[in-house]
Design a protein around this motif. Sequence first.
Motif, short mmCIF file in Angstrom:
data_model
loop_
_atom_site.label_atom_id
_atom_site.label_comp_id
_atom_site.label_asym_id
_atom_site.label_seq_id
_atom_site.Cartn_x
_atom_site.Cartn_y
_atom_site.Cartn_z
N SER A 286 0.84 -1.20 0.00
CA SER A 286 0.00 0.00 0.00
C SER A 286 0.88 1.25 0.00
O SER A 286 2.04 1.23 0.43
CB SER A 286 -0.91 0.01 1.23
OG SER A 286 -0.15 0.07 2.42
N ASP A 287 0.33 2.33 -0.52
CA ASP A 287 1.01 3.62 -0.57
C ASP A 287 -0.05 4.69 -0.26
O ASP A 287 -0.74 5.17 -1.15
CB ASP A 287 1.62 3.84 -1.95
CG ASP A 287 2.49 5.10 -2.01
OD1 ASP A 287 2.40 5.94 -1.09
OD2 ASP A 287 3.24 5.25 -3.00
N ARG A 288 -0.19 5.02 1.01
CA ARG A 288 -1.25 5.94 1.43
C ARG A 288 -1.11 7.30 0.78
O ARG A 288 -2.11 7.95 0.46
CB ARG A 288 -1.24 6.09 2.96
CG ARG A 288 -2.31 7.01 3.50
CD ARG A 288 -2.40 6.92 5.00
NE ARG A 288 -2.91 5.63 5.44
CZ ARG A 288 -4.21 5.35 5.56
NH1 ARG A 288 -5.12 6.28 5.24
NH2 ARG A 288 -4.60 4.18 5.97
N ALA A 289 0.12 7.75 0.53
CA ALA A 289 0.33 9.06 -0.07
C ALA A 289 -0.26 9.15 -1.47
O ALA A 289 -0.67 10.22 -1.91
CB ALA A 289 1.82 9.41 -0.10
N ARG A 290 -0.31 8.01 -2.17
CA ARG A 290 -0.89 7.99 -3.50
C ARG A 290 -2.26 7.30 -3.54
O ARG A 290 -2.85 7.14 -4.62
CB ARG A 290 0.06 7.30 -4.49
CG ARG A 290 1.35 8.09 -4.74
CD ARG A 290 2.04 7.62 -6.00
NE ARG A 290 1.21 7.79 -7.18
CZ ARG A 290 1.10 8.91 -7.88
NH1 ARG A 290 1.77 10.00 -7.50
NH2 ARG A 290 0.32 8.97 -8.94
N GLY A 291 -2.75 6.88 -2.38
CA GLY A 291 -4.09 6.32 -2.30
C GLY A 291 -4.24 4.95 -2.92
O GLY A 291 -5.32 4.60 -3.40
N VAL A 292 -3.18 4.13 -2.92
CA VAL A 292 -3.27 2.78 -3.47
C VAL A 292 -3.10 1.76 -2.35
O VAL A 292 -2.38 1.99 -1.38
CB VAL A 292 -2.23 2.53 -4.59
CG1 VAL A 292 -2.42 3.53 -5.71
CG2 VAL A 292 -0.81 2.62 -4.04
N GLY A 293 -3.79 0.62 -2.50
CA GLY A 293 -3.72 -0.42 -1.49
C GLY A 293 -3.25 -1.74 -2.07
O GLY A 293 -3.14 -1.91 -3.29
N THR A 294 -2.99 -2.69 -1.19
CA THR A 294 -2.52 -4.01 -1.64
C THR A 294 -3.64 -4.75 -2.37
O THR A 294 -4.82 -4.52 -2.15
CB THR A 294 -2.04 -4.85 -0.45
OG1 THR A 294 -3.12 -4.98 0.49
CG2 THR A 294 -0.85 -4.19 0.23
N GLY A 295 -3.24 -5.67 -3.25
CA GLY A 295 -4.21 -6.42 -4.04
C GLY A 295 -4.79 -5.56 -5.15
O GLY A 295 -4.14 -4.65 -5.66
N LEU A 296 -6.03 -5.88 -5.53
CA LEU A 296 -6.72 -5.07 -6.55
C LEU A 296 -7.00 -3.70 -5.95
O LEU A 296 -7.79 -3.57 -5.01
CB LEU A 296 -8.01 -5.76 -6.98
CG LEU A 296 -8.89 -4.97 -7.95
CD1 LEU A 296 -8.16 -4.66 -9.25
CD2 LEU A 296 -10.19 -5.72 -8.23
N SER A 297 -6.38 -2.67 -6.49
CA SER A 297 -6.50 -1.33 -5.94
C SER A 297 -7.58 -0.50 -6.63
O SER A 297 -8.36 0.17 -5.98
CB SER A 297 -5.16 -0.60 -6.03
OG SER A 297 -5.25 0.70 -5.45
N ASP A 298 -7.62 -0.54 -7.97
CA ASP A 298 -8.61 0.28 -8.67
C ASP A 298 -8.93 -0.30 -10.04
O ASP A 298 -8.16 -1.07 -10.61
CB ASP A 298 -8.12 1.72 -8.81
CG ASP A 298 -6.84 1.84 -9.62
OD1 ASP A 298 -6.93 1.94 -10.86
OD2 ASP A 298 -5.74 1.82 -9.04
#
Length: 251
Positions: free
Chosen positions: A185-197
């Motif tokens: 995950s990368d909170r600063a860019r709003g992405v999470g582990t696994g299927l993100s978007d």
Amino acid sequence: MSGMSGMSGMSGMRVRSPGRTAPASVANTPVHYINGVMPVMDQNRYFHGLLDEFEARYSGRGGEFRYDAQSWYGSDYDKLWLKSEGTVGTSGRFGDGDHEALYDHAISRYFDLQTGVRVDIDSGPTRAWGAVGVQGLALYFFDLEATAYFSDRGAAARLQGSYDILLTNRLILQPQAELNFYSESDRARGVGTGLSDIDAGLRLRYEWRRKFAPYIGVTYSGVFGQAAAMARSANTTVHNVNFTFGIRTWF
């Protein structure tokens, strides 16, 4: 497509039936050799640019502008490929900025291997990735891109696909989808582990000119898992369905 490299080379060949001679006009045509080698059409170098998405999206929650463009220069076998995409919201914030420079080599009639770098540059923190993937035409002529990315922050993957359904010679319905996965995950860019978007759409375009096609459609963008939790805590949209209109052009 560069995947057709195996066919383009044949256009530079002339087949002569046994026992027959070439016409005098052909036999007397001078051939200009390059470094002692007869030139073949698949060794020529070309430039191609495609603005695949240049669109405005509107929903009850507001709107945004999105673009997705790519271009390449090279022969049927080897190319330099540039890709860029991003969105601009009503606040003027530039997001989802993905920019790639790739070396492309044909590995079959329909698929190319691509390797290079990806840089995420937008209003958020900058991230850099190495990239390796394939791009080309899958079974039944689906446009397919599958790319893996790696950096000191972990790994990521992107799967993109689209298909042109010809309703008439100029009216084309195109379903499209893009899925993004991350190992960290990368909170600063709003992405999470696994299927993100996921970003998907169904667009109906009319090729007024072959190089210029306005379109309308319905698009969906959504975040999942940890990315959805981050979006909710920031009071931003998790799932969004938009009315979309734009243009598609190439040169």
